[in-house]
Design a protein around this motif. Structure first.
Motif, PDB file in Angstrom:
ATOM      1  N   ASN A  89       0.805  -1.227   0.000  1.00  0.00           N
ATOM      2  CA  ASN A  89       0.000   0.000   0.000  1.00  0.00           C
ATOM      3  C   ASN A  89       0.837   1.276   0.000  1.00  0.00           C
ATOM      4  OD1 ASN A  89      -2.601  -1.265   0.091  1.00  0.00           O
ATOM      5  ND2 ASN A  89      -2.090  -1.886   2.165  1.00  0.00           N
ATOM      6  N   THR A 130       2.288   4.265  -1.439  1.00  0.00           N
ATOM      7  CA  THR A 130       1.999   5.019  -2.667  1.00  0.00           C
ATOM      8  C   THR A 130       3.232   5.732  -3.218  1.00  0.00           C
ATOM      9  OG1 THR A 130       1.293   6.925  -1.357  1.00  0.00           O
ATOM     10  CG2 THR A 130      -0.422   5.354  -2.058  1.00  0.00           C
ATOM     11  N   ALA A 165      -4.468  -2.308   4.151  1.00  0.00           N
ATOM     12  CA  ALA A 165      -5.056  -0.993   3.944  1.00  0.00           C
ATOM     13  C   ALA A 165      -5.642  -0.438   5.247  1.00  0.00           C
ATOM     14  CB  ALA A 165      -6.134  -1.047   2.863  1.00  0.00           C
ATOM     15  N   SER A 204      -2.953   0.991   7.586  1.00  0.00           N
ATOM     16  CA  SER A 204      -2.235   2.188   7.117  1.00  0.00           C
ATOM     17  C   SER A 204      -2.858   3.442   7.613  1.00  0.00           C
ATOM     18  CB  SER A 204      -2.191   2.210   5.588  1.00  0.00           C
ATOM     19  OG  SER A 204      -1.436   1.121   5.121  1.00  0.00           O
TER      20      SER A 204
END
Length: 123
Positions: free
Chosen positions: A38, A40, A120, A123
């Protein structure tokens, strides 16, 4: 009677070993063990396999795509339009080991939908 039993056991072990080495169909998204899927900012190394088309997309140090074969427990991913290929040892349906130089391996694990959801959420 003992001899027949022994022969049957040997045959069973041989058949079991053959099935493990040629696990198919392999499909899905495999990510480098320990990477953050996850993140980015930095793309995690991954391998996606399409078992129907026998195609792959692979990102490790560069992005590559092409077709693959599995033989004797080794998945060979041949890059389209190139002579280069990546070799993975099929450890089981969820684990592939990229064979690197100097007998080193990079472990890639199948990403389950529940794994992605859990990552997810944390996070």
């Amino acid at each position: 009677m003992k001899r027949i039993f022994s022969v049957l056991m040997v045959a069973l072990l041989l058949l079991t070993g053959c099935q493990k080495n040629n696990i198919e169909p392999l499909a899905g998204a495999y990510f480098l063990e320990g990477s953050d899927v996850n993140d980015t900012q930095n793309m995690a190394p991954f391998l996606t396999l399409d078992s129907e088309q026998k195609s792959f997309i692979f990102f490790y140090d560069t992005l590559a795509a092409g077709t693959y074969t599995v033989d004797d427990g080794i998945l060979t991913a041949t890059v389209q339009g190139s002579q280069s290929a990546y070799r993975f040892e099929v450890q089981d349906e969820q684990t592939l080991a990229l064979l690197l130089d100097n007998d080193e391996k990079a472990i890639f694990r199948l990403l389950e939908a529940s794994d992605a959801d859990a990552d997810a959420a944390s996070s």
